[in-house]
Design a protein around this motif. Structure first.
Motif, PDB file in Angstrom:
ATOM      1  N   ARG A 247      41.895  44.716  28.150  1.00 38.11           N
ATOM      2  CA  ARG A 247      43.092  44.707  27.619  1.00 38.11           C
ATOM      3  C   ARG A 247      43.366  45.829  26.551  1.00 38.11           C
ATOM      4  O   ARG A 247      44.366  46.023  26.057  1.00 38.11           O
ATOM      5  CB  ARG A 247      43.147  43.359  26.551  1.00 38.11           C
ATOM      6  CG  ARG A 247      43.167  42.105  27.684  1.00 38.11           C
ATOM      7  CD  ARG A 247      43.016  40.897  26.935  1.00 38.11           C
ATOM      8  NE  ARG A 247      42.766  39.947  28.192  1.00 38.11           N
ATOM      9  CZ  ARG A 247      43.153  38.644  27.821  1.00 38.11           C
ATOM     10  NH1 ARG A 247      43.822  38.158  26.645  1.00 38.11           N
ATOM     11  NH2 ARG A 247      43.028  37.849  28.635  1.00 38.11           N
ATOM     12  N   GLY A 248      42.290  46.725  26.379  1.00 36.88           N
ATOM     13  CA  GLY A 248      42.385  47.996  25.559  1.00 36.88           C
ATOM     14  C   GLY A 248      42.728  49.003  26.501  1.00 36.88           C
ATOM     15  O   GLY A 248      42.009  49.313  27.521  1.00 36.88           O
ATOM     16  N   GLY A 249      43.491  49.955  26.142  1.00 41.42           N
ATOM     17  CA  GLY A 249      44.036  51.182  26.698  1.00 41.42           C
ATOM     18  C   GLY A 249      42.806  52.183  27.227  1.00 41.42           C
ATOM     19  O   GLY A 249      41.925  52.374  26.319  1.00 41.42           O
ATOM     20  N   GLY A 250      42.752  52.463  28.482  1.00 41.65           N
ATOM     21  CA  GLY A 250      41.771  53.260  28.903  1.00 41.65           C
ATOM     22  C   GLY A 250      40.321  52.821  29.228  1.00 41.65           C
ATOM     23  O   GLY A 250      39.489  53.321  29.774  1.00 41.65           O
ATOM     24  N   VAL A 251      40.349  51.328  28.979  1.00 41.62           N
ATOM     25  CA  VAL A 251      38.780  50.847  29.342  1.00 41.62           C
ATOM     26  C   VAL A 251      38.560  50.515  30.836  1.00 41.62           C
ATOM     27  O   VAL A 251      37.285  50.682  31.002  1.00 41.62           O
ATOM     28  CB  VAL A 251      38.788  49.431  28.465  1.00 41.62           C
ATOM     29  CG1 VAL A 251      37.556  48.699  28.923  1.00 41.62           C
ATOM     30  CG2 VAL A 251      38.754  49.775  26.955  1.00 41.62           C
ATOM     31  N   ALA A 252      39.642  50.236  31.595  1.00 38.95           N
ATOM     32  CA  ALA A 252      39.580  49.803  32.926  1.00 38.95           C
ATOM     33  C   ALA A 252      38.586  50.875  33.797  1.00 38.95           C
ATOM     34  O   ALA A 252      37.726  50.305  34.555  1.00 38.95           O
ATOM     35  CB  ALA A 252      40.855  49.700  33.570  1.00 38.95           C
ATOM     36  N   PRO A 253      38.948  52.253  33.966  1.00 36.69           N
ATOM     37  CA  PRO A 253      38.002  52.804  34.652  1.00 36.69           C
ATOM     38  C   PRO A 253      36.464  53.061  34.176  1.00 36.69           C
ATOM     39  O   PRO A 253      35.724  53.543  35.165  1.00 36.69           O
ATOM     40  CB  PRO A 253      38.757  54.304  34.742  1.00 36.69           C
ATOM     41  CG  PRO A 253      39.548  54.167  33.473  1.00 36.69           C
ATOM     42  CD  PRO A 253      39.992  52.649  33.138  1.00 36.69           C
ATOM     43  N   THR A 254      36.219  52.899  32.874  1.00 37.81           N
ATOM     44  CA  THR A 254      34.822  53.304  32.617  1.00 37.81           C
ATOM     45  C   THR A 254      34.211  51.915  32.001  1.00 37.81           C
ATOM     46  O   THR A 254      32.959  51.814  31.673  1.00 37.81           O
ATOM     47  CB  THR A 254      34.796  54.081  31.079  1.00 37.81           C
ATOM     48  OG1 THR A 254      35.569  53.209  30.207  1.00 37.81           O
ATOM     49  CG2 THR A 254      35.530  55.361  31.388  1.00 37.81           C
ATOM     50  N   ALA A 255      34.782  50.649  32.466  1.00 41.50           N
ATOM     51  CA  ALA A 255      33.853  49.282  32.002  1.00 41.50           C
ATOM     52  C   ALA A 255      32.678  49.247  32.741  1.00 41.50           C
ATOM     53  O   ALA A 255      31.623  48.995  32.043  1.00 41.50           O
ATOM     54  CB  ALA A 255      34.839  48.105  32.028  1.00 41.50           C
ATOM     55  N   GLY A 256      32.585  49.726  33.945  1.00 42.50           N
ATOM     56  CA  GLY A 256      31.619  49.363  34.864  1.00 42.50           C
ATOM     57  C   GLY A 256      30.431  50.658  34.173  1.00 42.50           C
ATOM     58  O   GLY A 256      29.228  50.393  34.051  1.00 42.50           O
ATOM     59  N   ALA A 257      30.795  51.792  34.141  1.00 40.54           N
ATOM     60  CA  ALA A 257      30.019  52.861  33.841  1.00 40.54           C
ATOM     61  C   ALA A 257      29.299  52.490  32.323  1.00 40.54           C
ATOM     62  O   ALA A 257      28.139  52.963  31.956  1.00 40.54           O
ATOM     63  CB  ALA A 257      30.752  54.218  33.568  1.00 40.54           C
ATOM     64  N   TYR A 258      30.210  51.796  31.379  1.00 43.43           N
ATOM     65  CA  TYR A 258      29.673  51.371  30.091  1.00 43.43           C
ATOM     66  C   TYR A 258      28.558  50.452  30.262  1.00 43.43           C
ATOM     67  O   TYR A 258      27.496  50.799  29.584  1.00 43.43           O
ATOM     68  CB  TYR A 258      30.766  50.608  29.416  1.00 43.43           C
ATOM     69  CG  TYR A 258      30.395  49.872  28.253  1.00 43.43           C
ATOM     70  CD1 TYR A 258      30.196  50.607  27.118  1.00 43.43           C
ATOM     71  CD2 TYR A 258      30.586  48.600  28.319  1.00 43.43           C
ATOM     72  CE1 TYR A 258      30.027  49.831  25.619  1.00 43.43           C
ATOM     73  CE2 TYR A 258      30.207  47.934  27.044  1.00 43.43           C
ATOM     74  CZ  TYR A 258      29.860  48.629  25.898  1.00 43.43           C
ATOM     75  OH  TYR A 258      29.498  47.755  24.706  1.00 43.43           O
ATOM     76  N   VAL A 259      28.579  49.761  31.295  1.00 43.66           N
ATOM     77  CA  VAL A 259      27.463  48.752  31.413  1.00 43.66           C
ATOM     78  C   VAL A 259      26.105  49.529  31.832  1.00 43.66           C
ATOM     79  O   VAL A 259      24.943  49.160  31.400  1.00 43.66           O
ATOM     80  CB  VAL A 259      27.677  47.565  32.282  1.00 43.66           C
ATOM     81  CG1 VAL A 259      26.747  46.438  32.624  1.00 43.66           C
ATOM     82  CG2 VAL A 259      28.889  46.640  31.691  1.00 43.66           C
ATOM     83  N   ARG A 260      26.503  50.620  32.920  1.00 41.37           N
ATOM     84  CA  ARG A 260      25.390  50.945  33.301  1.00 41.37           C
ATOM     85  C   ARG A 260      24.702  52.208  32.389  1.00 41.37           C
ATOM     86  O   ARG A 260      23.621  52.477  32.418  1.00 41.37           O
ATOM     87  CB  ARG A 260      25.755  52.311  34.719  1.00 41.37           C
ATOM     88  CG  ARG A 260      25.824  51.361  36.043  1.00 41.37           C
ATOM     89  CD  ARG A 260      26.030  52.188  37.193  1.00 41.37           C
ATOM     90  NE  ARG A 260      27.151  53.186  36.951  1.00 41.37           N
ATOM     91  CZ  ARG A 260      28.297  52.759  37.107  1.00 41.37           C
ATOM     92  NH1 ARG A 260      28.468  51.535  37.651  1.00 41.37           N
ATOM     93  NH2 ARG A 260      29.250  53.500  37.138  1.00 41.37           N
TER      94      ARG A 260
END
Lengths: 399, 433
Positions: free
Chosen positions: B113-126
Motif C-alpha cells: 500500500r506504500g508507493g514503490g514497495v511492491a517490487p522490493t518487498a521480497g528482496a527486503y525479506v531476503r
C-alpha cells in the motif's frame, strides 16, 4: 434416527428460522423495532480540516494554504455548508444529504483519550473506555437494547459487514458477520456436519454457526446477482448490501462498517480524494439500500483522531487530535454544522499542533443511542464505563 | 505432549508435510534449525529474483518509460516474490527457522500500500530480515532501518530537516512516520513511556536517511544536505547530528530493556498463547537481556518453555491455514495452487497489511464468523482437487495424537472423499497450531 439428526442440525444452524422469516413484512413504521443504527469507522485518522473545511476561519490560510480547495462557487471548489464551512469537493453525495437536512457534520470531535497511536486510539475508540476492553461499546449497546428494539433477525440484532468482526462489535452479544462470498461452497448437509464437528469448540463453534445463519439470511435477502458483483469488497458495494440487509423487516438493527486509507502523511491533496469518494459513494449506497428504512436510520461516522493543523514537510499531515464526525440519516437534525468551533488561532491549538477537541465522541454516540433506542442513562453507563460526566448530545435527531 | 513430533511441526512450523519422516528428538531437531545455516538463502525458488537494487533500477527505468500496465515488470516481480516465499514455506526442511522469518517480517511490516514497495518487498525479506533472524536484534533493526523498502514505506525518504540546507531552501520538512512506528512498533513500544518530543527528536536524527535512485544500483544513501543539524535527545539520551547520531540511536533503542520486553511479549504470543504467560515473557526477555539481544538464543529459549508444548493453543491465521493444508496434502510443483491469491481471498494478502503494525497474532482477529467459513469454503474447493487421497490417512499423518475421535468418526462417515477431506480441514484441531 436419520431424520432426527437432520433436524438437530437444522436447529444448530438456525436454518429453519432463517427460511421462515423470509416472508415477513414490514411492521409499523415508527415503532422502536424499526430504528436502525450504523457505525462507520474510518481507520487511519481522517483529517477533519480537509473533509469539512473551515474556510470562514481567518487562520486557515496561515496553516493550510497549500491544501485548501477553492472557495465555494468556483470550479472544483468547496461545497458550501452555510457560510463558514465547506465540504471537500469529493463529497457531492453527502452535500446532497446536507441540503436535504439529512447530514450533520460535527466539528472538533475527539475521543476521550489523547493517544496519537492509531492502534491504541482505535482500541479505545471501539472499547469506549479508558483502557482496551475485550468488548466494544456497540456490542454492549446491543446487549442493552430493549426487547422491542432488537428486531427479529435470526442472526441476532447486530451485523459486522466485512470478513472480520471489529472490536467495536465484539463481546458477549451475538454478532453476525457478512461479506460477499467468492468461493465454491459445500452443500447444506456438509455445512451442517462441519457445524456439528465444531459445535463443542468455544472459538470455532459459535463463529461457524453464526456465519451459516448469516449466509442463510443473506442469500435470500440479497438476490442471486449481488454476490457476483464486480469489486465486491469495495466500500460502496458493501454499504449498499448492508443497507439492503438492514432494510429487511427481519434484518439486523445495528451494523458496523469500516473503511481505511485515511493516514495521509504525504501528498494529502491527492491521496485523500480516493477514500473520500469511497465514503461519499458508500453513504449514498447505504441510503439507497435502506430505501424507506432510511427514515428510521441514524449513521455515525467516526475516526480515531484528527491530524496536525500544520501541513508537514511532505504535503501531508501527522497524527493529531480534534477532527470531524458525521451523523446521517432520514431522521437526523442535519443541514447544519454541529459542535463548538475552537478556532485555528495559534493560541487555541491543542498542544500547539492540533485542532482543539470540544466534543467527546461518546456524547454523540450516547445521544444517538438514547434517541434511536431509548437507552437510559444507566444503560449508557454500561455501554461507556466511566462516562458519567459526559452527557449525551441532545437535538441530534428530529424525532 | 511435551516433545511430541507432531506438536513440534504444528506449533513451530506449518504442520507435517504429507507423511514425511518424523524427528526422533523433536526439540533437538528444532534447535538444529537455529544453529545450522538457513537453507532458504540458497533455495532455488529465490535464485532468479532481483536484489532490491536491481528492482529499484527497473522502477527508475519504468518511471521514465511509463510502460502500459500489462508490460510493466514491477507487478510481475511482486507476484513472483510472493509465490516464491509462500512456496518455500510449503517445502522448507527448516520450518521453525522459516516461521521466524515470517514472524520478523511481520514485526517489521512493509506493505505494497506504500508507493514503490511492491517490487522490493521480497528482496527486503531476503536482504534485511532473513540473514538476521538468529543474530542480534540490533543488527536486524539496523538492516531494516537502512533498507530502501522500509525507508520508502514509512516515508523517511521524503523527510527533510527543517533547518538543513534542503529544508531552508525548499518546501519539504520533517515527516515523523518512520520514527514514530520505529519506537511504537519496532523497538521500545508505548510501554516505555516516550513523548511526542522523543518522536520528533528521533525523526530529526534520521533525516537524510534516504534512497539514492540515481546510483547504480540504487540503494541507501545518507544525505547531509537534508539532515537536521544539532544534537537531539531521545528518551533522555543525547545523540550528535550526522549519520552517526542516527546509528547510535538505533544501538540505543535496539538494546533497550523495554525493547527486549516488547520482543519477548510478541515472541511468546506467537509461539505460546494469545495471552502470553507473564513468567514466560519475563524469561525470554531475560535471555535477550543477558545475551545482548541474541535472537537465536531467544528462539532456543522458546523451545524450553513448557507452555510452548501445550497443544492447539493458537488459531492458524489464513496464511498459516493455507500453507498447512497444502503441506498436509503434500502438493508439489504444478499442484501447488496460487497461494498468494488464496491468502488474499481469505483476508491476508502478502505484504499488504493495512497498517505498519502488521497482521494480528490472536484468534479474535481471525474468527469473524465469515472469515472462518471462507477458509472452509476454500478447503472444500482444494479437497475436490485432492480427492484421490484417503482422508483418514491424511488426518492420521498430519494430526497424529492431536486428531480427535469425533473428527475421525466424521471423516469415516462422510458421503464422499471430498467431503471427508473438507471435514478434516474444517475440524477445530486443524484450525489450530
Amino acid at each position: 434416527m436419520n431424520q432426527l439428526r437432520i433436524s438437530r442440525r437444522a436447529a444448530l444452524l438456525g436454518l429453519t428460522a432463517a427460511w421462515q422469516f423470509g416472508g415477513a413484512s414490514l411492521a409499523l413504521a415508527d415503532a422502536p423495532t424499526n430504528r436502525r443504527f450504523i457505525v462507520i469507522i474510518l481507520r487511519g485518522a481522517l483529517d477533519g480540516l480537509a473533509a469539512v473545511v473551515p474556510y470562514g476561519d481567518p487562520n486557515l490560510a496561515v496553516w493550510r494554504a497549500d491544501l485548501v480547495p477553492p472557495e465555494p462557487g468556483t470550479d472544483g471548489g468547496l461545497l458550501d455548508l452555510g457560510g463558514r464551512f465547506g465540504l471537500h469537493p469529493a463529497l457531492a453525495g453527502m452535500h446532497d444529504l446536507f441540503k436535504a437536512g439529512e447530514l450533520l457534520p460535527v466539528h472538533a470531535v475527539a475521543g476521550h483519550y489523547r493517544s496519537r497511536s492509531h492502534f491504541e486510539a482505535q482500541d479505545y475508540l471501539e472499547s469506549g473506555a479508558d483502557q482496551r476492553m475485550d468488548s466494544g461499546w456497540l456490542n454492549r449497546a446491543v446487549a442493552a437494547l430493549p426487547p422491542a428494539a432488537r428486531g427479529t433477525s435470526p442472526g441476532g440484532p447486530a451485523l459486522a459487514v466485512g470478513v472480520s468482526v471489529p472490536l467495536l462489535l465484539r463481546g458477549r452479544g451475538a454478532v453476525g458477520a457478512w461479506a460477499p462470498t467468492g468461493f465454491a461452497q459445500p452443500s447444506p448437509d456438509l455445512y451442517a456436519r462441519i457445524a456439528e464437528l465444531n459445535h463443542p469448540d468455544p472459538v470455532t463453534g459459535p463463529a461457524i454457526a453464526e456465519a451459516l445463519r448469516e449466509r442463510g439470511f443473506a442469500t435470500q435477502t440479497l438476490g442471486a446477482d449481488d454476490p457476483k458483483a464486480p469489486q465486491r469488497n469495495a466500500f460502496p458495494t458493501l454499504a449498499g448490501s448492508a443497507g439492503r440487509m438492514l432494510a429487511a423487516a427481519d434484518g439486523p438493527r445495528v451494523a458496523a462498517l469500516e473503511v481505511g486509507g485515511w493516514d495521509t502523511h504525504a501528498g494529502q491533496r491527492n491521496r485523500l480524494v480516493g477514500p473520500l469518494t469511497q465514503l461519499d459513494a458508500g453513504l449514498v449506497a447505504l441510503k439507497t439500500g435502506l430505501g424507506d428504512a432510511w427514515r428510521q436510520t441514524a449513521v455515525l461516522v467516526v475516526t480515531e483522531f484528527g491530524r496536525t493543523v500544520r501541513v508537514n514537510g511532505t504535503g501531508g499531515t501527522d497524527h493529531g487530535t480534534g477532527t470531524v464526525a458525521f451523523i446521517a440519516g432520514g431522521g437526523v437534525a442535519g443541514g447544519r454544522v454541529g459542535g463548538t468551533w475552537p478556532g485555528l488561532a495559534e493560541a487555541h491549538l491543542f498542544e500547539n499542533r492540533d485542532l482543539a477537541p470540544t466534543t467527546d465522541v461518546r456524547a454523540l454516540a450516547k445521544g444517538l443511542l438514547a434517541g434511536q433506542f431509548g437507552l437510559s442513562e444507566a444503560a449508557l453507563e454500561t455501554v461507556f464505563p466511566g462516562s458519567g460526566g459526559v452527557a449525551g448530545t441532545t437535538g441530534l435527531l428530529r424525532v | 505432549m511435551d516433545n511430541n513430533p507432531i506438536q513440534a511441526l504444528v506449533r513451530f512450523g506449518w504442520g507435517r508435510r504429507g507423511s514425511e519422516p518424523l524427528p526422533s528428538d523433536p526439540r533437538h531437531w528444532l534447535a538444529g534449525q537455529i544453529t545450522a545455516p538457513d537453507p532458504g538463502i540458497q533455495a532455488d525458488g529465490f535464485a532468479d529474483l532481483p536484489t532490491s537494487g536491481a528492482a529499484l533500477a527497473i522502477l527508475r527505468e519504468e518511471r521514465k518509460t511509463k510502460p502500459p500496465p500489462g508490460e510493466s515488470h514491477l507487478r510481475d516481480i511482486y507476484r513472483r516474490e510472493a509465490a516464491a516465499l509462500a512456496s518455500w514455506a510449503v517445502v522448507t526442511p527448516a520450518p521453525f527457522r522459516e516461521r521466524l522469518v515470517w514472524f520478523w517480517a511481520n514485526h517489521f511490516t512493509v506493505s505494497v500500500r506504500g508507493g514503490g514497495v511492491a517490487p522490493t518487498a521480497g528482496a527486503y525479506v531476503r536482504e534485511a530480515i532473513r540473514p538476521h533472524v538468529t543474530g542480534r536484534f540490533v543488527d536486524l533493526l539496523s538492516a531494516v532501518m537502512h533498507h530502501p523498502t522500509m525507508l520508502m514505506y514509512l516515508d523517511n525518504v521524503q523527510s527533510v530537516g527543517p533547518d538543513s540546507p534542503a529544508g531552508i531552501k525548499g518546501k519539504r520538512g520533517l515527516n515523523e512516520n518512520l520514527a514514530r512506528e520505529s519506537l511504537e512498533l519496532h523497538t521500545v513500544s508505548p510501554a516505555a513511556g516516550y513523548s511526542q518530543e522523543d518522536v520528533t527528536a528521533y525523526a530529526r536524527l534520521i533525516t537524510g536517511w534516504s534512497v539514492d535512485m540515481q546510483a547504480d544500483p540504487p540503494g541507501f544513501k545518507f544525505r547531509p544536505f537534508a539532515h537536521q543539524p544539532g544534537s537531539q535527545t531521545v528518551m533522555g539520551q543525547s545523540f550528535p547530528d550526522g549519520q552517526e547520531g542516527g546509528e547510535a540511536a538505533l544501538r540505543f533503542l535496539g538494546t533497550h530493556p523495554a525493547t527486549y520486553r516488547h520482543l519477548a511479549l510478541k515472541l511468546v504470543r506467537h509461539f505460546v498463547a494469545d495471552t502470553p504467560p507473564p513468567a514466560a515473557v519475563k524469561h525470554v526477555a531475560g535471555v535477550l537481556h543477558d545475551t545482548g539481544g541474541d535472537l537465536g538464543q531467544a528462539s532456543l529459549a522458546l523451545l524450553r518453555l513448557p507452555q510452548a508444548w501445550n497443544p492447539l493453543e493458537k488459531l492458524r491465521t489464513p496464511a498459516d491455514f493455507v500453507i498447512a493444508t497444502v503441506r498436509a496434502l503434500d502438493m508439489t510443483g504444478e499442484q501447488v495452487p496460487n497461494l498468494p491469491g488464496i491468502m488474499g481471498g481469505l483476508g491476508q494478502p502478502m505484504w499488504n497489511a493495512p497498517f505498519p503494525i502488521g497482521w494480528a497474532d490472536d484468534a479474535a482477529s481471525w474468527t469473524g464468523s465469515e472469515a472462518l467459513l471462507r477458509r472452509i469454503d476454500w478447503a472444500y474447493g482444494i479437497s475436490g482437487r485432492a480427492a484421490a487421497q484417503d482422508a483418514g490417512d491424511i488426518a492420521t499423518a498430519s494430526l497424529g495424537p492431536l486428531l480427535r475421535p469425533e473428527t475421525s468418526t466424521a471423516i469415516s462417515r462422510a458421503g464422499s472423499r471430498r467431503d471427508a477431506l473438507a471435514l478434516l480441514f474444517a475440524s477445530p484441531e486443524f484450525q489450530r497450531r
